[in-house]
Design an enzyme around this catalytic site. Structure first.
Site, PDB file in Angstrom:
ATOM      1  N   THR A  76       8.484  -7.857  -2.356  1.00  0.00           N
ATOM      2  CA  THR A  76       9.356  -8.991  -2.029  1.00  0.00           C
ATOM      3  C   THR A  76      10.791  -8.493  -2.141  1.00  0.00           C
ATOM      4  O   THR A  76      11.314  -8.322  -3.244  1.00  0.00           O
ATOM      5  CB  THR A  76       9.104 -10.161  -2.996  1.00  0.00           C
ATOM      6  OG1 THR A  76       7.711 -10.438  -3.021  1.00  0.00           O
ATOM      7  CG2 THR A  76       9.853 -11.405  -2.539  1.00  0.00           C
TER       8      THR A  76
ATOM      9  N   LYS B  11       8.532 -15.294   2.831  1.00  0.00           N
ATOM     10  CA  LYS B  11       8.046 -15.003   1.465  1.00  0.00           C
ATOM     11  C   LYS B  11       9.017 -15.554   0.411  1.00  0.00           C
ATOM     12  O   LYS B  11       8.622 -16.204  -0.559  1.00  0.00           O
ATOM     13  CB  LYS B  11       7.853 -13.490   1.297  1.00  0.00           C
ATOM     14  CG  LYS B  11       7.589 -13.021  -0.112  1.00  0.00           C
ATOM     15  CD  LYS B  11       6.303 -13.566  -0.703  1.00  0.00           C
ATOM     16  CE  LYS B  11       6.200 -13.244  -2.182  1.00  0.00           C
ATOM     17  NZ  LYS B  11       5.103 -13.927  -2.848  1.00  0.00           N
TER      18      LYS B  11
ATOM     19  N   LYS C 174      14.776 -12.433  -9.627  1.00  0.00           N
ATOM     20  CA  LYS C 174      15.184 -11.657  -8.445  1.00  0.00           C
ATOM     21  C   LYS C 174      14.912 -12.452  -7.157  1.00  0.00           C
ATOM     22  O   LYS C 174      15.760 -12.537  -6.268  1.00  0.00           O
ATOM     23  CB  LYS C 174      14.391 -10.343  -8.439  1.00  0.00           C
ATOM     24  CG  LYS C 174      14.506  -9.553  -7.175  1.00  0.00           C
ATOM     25  CD  LYS C 174      13.236  -8.910  -6.634  1.00  0.00           C
ATOM     26  CE  LYS C 174      11.894  -9.369  -6.871  1.00  0.00           C
ATOM     27  NZ  LYS C 174      10.841  -9.129  -5.952  1.00  0.00           N
TER      28      LYS C 174
HETATM   29  N1  NAP Z   1       2.994 -10.053  -9.522  1.00  0.00           N
HETATM   30  C1  NAP Z   1       2.857 -10.989  -8.594  1.00  0.00           C
HETATM   31  O1  NAP Z   1       2.236 -12.049  -8.825  1.00  0.00           O
HETATM   32  C2  NAP Z   1       3.450 -10.775  -7.212  1.00  0.00           C
HETATM   33  C3  NAP Z   1       2.935 -11.523  -6.149  1.00  0.00           C
HETATM   34  C4  NAP Z   1       3.447 -11.306  -4.861  1.00  0.00           C
HETATM   35  C5  NAP Z   1       4.474 -10.396  -4.675  1.00  0.00           C
HETATM   36  N2  NAP Z   1       4.975  -9.704  -5.739  1.00  0.00           N
HETATM   37  C6  NAP Z   1       6.044  -8.724  -5.467  1.00  0.00           C
HETATM   38  O2  NAP Z   1       5.412  -7.463  -5.375  1.00  0.00           O
HETATM   39  C7  NAP Z   1       6.278  -6.440  -5.901  1.00  0.00           C
HETATM   40  C8  NAP Z   1       5.577  -5.726  -7.046  1.00  0.00           C
HETATM   41  O3  NAP Z   1       5.298  -6.662  -8.045  1.00  0.00           O
HETATM   42  P1  NAP Z   1       4.419  -6.286  -9.346  1.00  0.00           P
HETATM   43  O4  NAP Z   1       4.150  -7.558 -10.045  1.00  0.00           O
HETATM   44  O5  NAP Z   1       3.316  -5.367  -8.962  1.00  0.00           O
HETATM   45  O6  NAP Z   1       5.531  -5.489 -10.171  1.00  0.00           O
HETATM   46  P2  NAP Z   1       5.330  -4.427 -11.357  1.00  0.00           P
HETATM   47  O7  NAP Z   1       4.002  -4.603 -11.993  1.00  0.00           O
HETATM   48  O8  NAP Z   1       6.547  -4.509 -12.180  1.00  0.00           O
HETATM   49  O9  NAP Z   1       5.314  -3.015 -10.575  1.00  0.00           O
HETATM   50  C9  NAP Z   1       6.481  -2.512 -10.003  1.00  0.00           C
HETATM   51  C10 NAP Z   1       6.219  -1.168  -9.373  1.00  0.00           C
HETATM   52  O10 NAP Z   1       7.472  -0.650  -8.882  1.00  0.00           O
HETATM   53  C11 NAP Z   1       7.708   0.639  -9.463  1.00  0.00           C
HETATM   54  N3  NAP Z   1       9.146   0.822  -9.642  1.00  0.00           N
HETATM   55  C12 NAP Z   1      10.033  -0.008 -10.249  1.00  0.00           C
HETATM   56  N4  NAP Z   1      11.274   0.490 -10.194  1.00  0.00           N
HETATM   57  C13 NAP Z   1      11.175   1.693  -9.565  1.00  0.00           C
HETATM   58  C14 NAP Z   1      12.101   2.693  -9.196  1.00  0.00           C
HETATM   59  N5  NAP Z   1      13.416   2.541  -9.443  1.00  0.00           N
HETATM   60  N6  NAP Z   1      11.646   3.787  -8.540  1.00  0.00           N
HETATM   61  C15 NAP Z   1      10.327   3.926  -8.269  1.00  0.00           C
HETATM   62  N7  NAP Z   1       9.381   3.018  -8.582  1.00  0.00           N
HETATM   63  C16 NAP Z   1       9.812   1.913  -9.222  1.00  0.00           C
HETATM   64  C17 NAP Z   1       6.956   0.619 -10.771  1.00  0.00           C
HETATM   65  O11 NAP Z   1       6.737   1.938 -11.209  1.00  0.00           O
HETATM   66  P3  NAP Z   1       6.448   2.233 -12.778  1.00  0.00           P
HETATM   67  O12 NAP Z   1       4.986   1.975 -12.956  1.00  0.00           O
HETATM   68  O13 NAP Z   1       6.838   3.650 -12.944  1.00  0.00           O
HETATM   69  O14 NAP Z   1       7.313   1.282 -13.574  1.00  0.00           O
HETATM   70  C18 NAP Z   1       5.676  -0.106 -10.341  1.00  0.00           C
HETATM   71  O15 NAP Z   1       4.829   0.754  -9.622  1.00  0.00           O
HETATM   72  C19 NAP Z   1       7.576  -7.155  -6.296  1.00  0.00           C
HETATM   73  O16 NAP Z   1       8.498  -7.076  -5.248  1.00  0.00           O
HETATM   74  C20 NAP Z   1       7.121  -8.581  -6.517  1.00  0.00           C
HETATM   75  O17 NAP Z   1       8.184  -9.492  -6.334  1.00  0.00           O
HETATM   76  C21 NAP Z   1       4.471  -9.850  -7.002  1.00  0.00           C
END
Ligand code: NAP
Length: 321
Positions: free
Chosen positions: A94, A170, A239
């Site tokens: 997102t 989204k 965010k």
């Molecule tokens: N969780 C939900 O319910 C949900 C639903 C729909 C959409 N989303 C969206 O999907 C995306 C991921 O969400 P998530 O919940 O999976 O987040 P998350 O668990 O925090 O995972 C974030 C990912 O991004 C990586 N990352 C963060 N900063 C980085 C950087 N500077 N360089 C390289 N890699 C980096 C992290 O790597 P590390 O493992 O090394 O930290 C991890 O692989 C977001 O944009 C979120 O808004 C989330």
């Protein structure tokens, strides 16, 4: 298809697993490499760099935010440098409308294809391959990626040939979910302080006018005071509201409710909510109402001792008589 998958967080892990289950060849990359271990046990190949992940028909990114996506895409040996001409970058994070526009332009210049394909659904839904995919991009690119979307989701909505339109949809969706969480939190605080059983109240709501899953899921989390474990982290929710407001500002669309939600998230983060699920904003109304004695809000202060709580209840009952 041969797929590179970058970003193995709460969502990416389940999505990559779904691609494996559907029979695709998946190379996985994550900044913190150990997060790939579970997927390797399921048949994924761990790759050591972004450029290795790009030796594929398509590379999917599921990263936290704009900064992460910018680093992985535009950085040295990033996706723009490494993805073959004609191959596709599918961005499921997102991210902002503005970054999506930049990505589309940069990929077009490099002869690569770009699809924005953000998703609706929490990590448990991702693990089941039941997400809703909202796609924007050239129709032939989206058609070529159809089997990937079918693997990660139960339905794909193609909203536009402009990728950024998918990101706008989204963001607007997450704005609506956050509004529901806030509204539920306020209603729950009201009836709870008035002595009504919140679980029965939720049952009335969700079996009459408010039958949508969003009310059931978030209503349940609010009633249970369940702000951990994190499905969608509070800083990511913050965010999304900021990105919604940025898009609204560009388009000159006043969104007073989104401004209020931004402040709600700031309140939560200012009180140590960084490690909580975003649904924790649904507990703020109870706190404002003086109801701090629940386990979910331990970050907001110790629960009142039982006699104090009884005293408060007596007072309240007195008021109600
Ligand atoms: N969780 C939900 O319910 C949900 C639903 C729909 C959409 N989303 C969206 O999907 C995306 C991921 O969400 P998530 O919940 O999976 O987040 P998350 O668990 O925090 O995972 C974030 C990912 O991004 C990586 N990352 C963060 N900063 C980085 C950087 N500077 N360089 C390289 N890699 C980096 C992290 O790597 P590390 O493992 O090394 O930290 C991890 O692989 C977001 O944009 C979120 O808004 C989330």
């Amino acid at each position: 298809m041969k797929i590179g998958f970058i970003g193995l967080g709460h969502m990416g892990t389940g999505m990559a697993a779904s691609l494996l289950k559907a029979g695709h060849e998946v190379g996985v990359y994550n900044r913190t490499p150990t997060k790939a271990d579970k997927l390797v046990a399921q048949g994924a190949k761990a790759v050591a760099s972004v450029s290795d992940a790009c030796r594929s028909d398509a590379v999917i990114t599921m990263l936290a935010n704009d900064d992460a996506v910018e680093g992985i895409v535009f950085g040295e040996d990033g996706i723009i440098d490494s993805l073959p001409v004609g191959a596709t970058h599918i961005s499921s994070s997102t991210i902002s409308v503005a970054l999506s526009e930049r990505l589309a332009a940069a990929h077009a210049k490099a002869g690569q294809r770009f699809i924005a394909a953000p998703v609706f659904g929490r990590p448990d839904v991702a693990a089941e391959g039941k997400l809703f995919v909202v796609a924007g991009g050239a129709p032939d690119a989206i058609e070529a990626a159809a089997s990937l979307f079918a693997a990660i989701g139960q339905k794909t909505f193609v909203v536009s040939d402009r990728p950024q339109a998918a990101n706008l949809v989204k963001l607007s969706g997450n704005f609506l979910i956050a509004s529901v969480i806030e509204a539920l939190g306020e209603a729950m605080a009201l009836v709870g302080k008035g002595g009504v059983d919140q679980r029965e109240y939720l049952d009335i709501l969700t079996s009459t006018l408010f039958t949508a899953p969003v009310y059931k899921t978030y209503g349940g989390l609010i009633v249970d005071r369940k702000v951990e474990p994190v499905g969608f982290a509070a800083p990511l929710g913050h965010k999304d509201i900021r990105l919604t407001l940025a898009a609204a500002e560009d388009l000159r669309v006043p969104m007073p409710l989104a401004s209020l939600l931004r402040d709600r998230f700031l309140t939560l983060l200012a009180h140590g909510g960084d490690t909580l699920d975003w649904s924790a904003i649904g507990q703020l109304a109870a706190k404002d109402a003086g109801e701090v004695g629940n386990g979910g809000l331990r970050h907001f202060g110790p629960p009142p001792s039982p006699p104090l709580r009884r005293e408060a209840q007596n007072l309240m009952q007195g008021e109600l008589r």
